[in-house]
Design a protein around this motif. Structure first.
Motif, PDB file in Angstrom:
ATOM      1  N   GLY A  23      30.513  49.990  62.648  1.00 14.77           N
ATOM      2  CA  GLY A  23      30.690  51.346  62.124  1.00 14.77           C
ATOM      3  C   GLY A  23      31.538  52.210  63.036  1.00 14.77           C
ATOM      4  N   PHE A  24      31.343  52.080  64.344  1.00 12.39           N
ATOM      5  CA  PHE A  24      32.124  52.846  65.306  1.00 12.39           C
ATOM      6  C   PHE A  24      33.600  52.482  65.201  1.00 12.39           C
ATOM      7  N   VAL A  25      33.893  51.187  65.183  1.00 10.48           N
ATOM      8  CA  VAL A  25      35.285  50.730  65.105  1.00 10.48           C
ATOM      9  C   VAL A  25      35.902  51.161  63.779  1.00 10.48           C
ATOM     10  N   HIS A  26      35.156  51.034  62.699  1.00 10.70           N
ATOM     11  CA  HIS A  26      35.632  51.441  61.369  1.00 10.70           C
ATOM     12  C   HIS A  26      35.986  52.925  61.379  1.00 10.70           C
ATOM     13  N   ARG A  27      35.110  53.739  61.948  1.00 14.23           N
ATOM     14  CA  ARG A  27      35.342  55.183  62.015  1.00 14.23           C
ATOM     15  C   ARG A  27      36.574  55.519  62.867  1.00 14.23           C
ATOM     16  N   MET A  28      36.715  54.840  64.001  1.00 10.10           N
ATOM     17  CA  MET A  28      37.869  55.081  64.872  1.00 10.10           C
ATOM     18  C   MET A  28      39.177  54.737  64.146  1.00 10.10           C
ATOM     19  N   LEU A  29      39.179  53.621  63.425  1.00 10.66           N
ATOM     20  CA  LEU A  29      40.376  53.231  62.683  1.00 10.66           C
ATOM     21  C   LEU A  29      40.677  54.240  61.575  1.00 10.66           C
ATOM     22  N   SER A  30      39.648  54.688  60.872  1.00 12.63           N
ATOM     23  CA  SER A  30      39.842  55.669  59.804  1.00 12.63           C
ATOM     24  C   SER A  30      40.395  56.976  60.358  1.00 12.63           C
ATOM     25  N   GLU A  31      39.858  57.414  61.491  1.00 14.75           N
ATOM     26  CA  GLU A  31      40.333  58.639  62.132  1.00 14.75           C
ATOM     27  C   GLU A  31      41.780  58.496  62.602  1.00 14.75           C
ATOM     28  N   SER A  32      42.198  57.277  62.900  1.00 15.07           N
ATOM     29  CA  SER A  32      43.557  57.021  63.365  1.00 15.07           C
ATOM     30  C   SER A  32      44.558  56.943  62.219  1.00 15.07           C
ATOM     31  N   GLY A  33      44.065  57.009  60.983  1.00 10.22           N
ATOM     32  CA  GLY A  33      44.942  56.972  59.826  1.00 10.22           C
ATOM     33  C   GLY A  33      45.347  55.578  59.395  1.00 10.22           C
ATOM     34  N   VAL A  34      44.609  54.566  59.845  1.00  9.99           N
ATOM     35  CA  VAL A  34      44.908  53.185  59.484  1.00  9.99           C
ATOM     36  C   VAL A  34      44.519  52.942  58.024  1.00  9.99           C
TER      37      VAL A  34
END
Length: 87
Positions: free
Chosen positions: A58-69
């Motif tokens: 979930g943390f990695v998913h959120r970080m990627l989403s926040e990065s605009g991936v």
């Protein structure tokens, strides 16, 4: 076990500085987000990135989403309507 080719010096440094469960803020968060984005765009899965960094999926998913991936689909077989021979 990981092969030496897969784990670079920088990956090991990032993983050891980010203790599991610790809050990641500021420049460290931006650096981690950029690293995750680069690796994800290169083909690494979210699960592989989570394991590598010691963080949750979930943390990695959120970080990627926040990065605009743009996240990839799950792949594999999809569940669609099956074609029938006799209607």
């Amino acid at each position: 076990m990981r092969s030496p080719e897969r784990t670079s010096h920088e990956e090991a440094r990032v993983a050891e500085t980010l203790k599991k469960g610790s809050r990641v803020t500021g420049a460290a968060r931006d650096k981690l987000a950029a690293d995750l984005k680069k690796k994800y765009d290169s083909g690494a899965s979210i699960r592989a990135l989570a394991e590598e960094t010691g963080r949750s999926y979930g943390f990695v998913h959120r970080m990627l989403s926040e990065s605009g991936v743009t996240l990839r689909g799950r792949g594999g077989a999809t569940r669609g309507k099956k074609a029938t021979a006799a209607g």
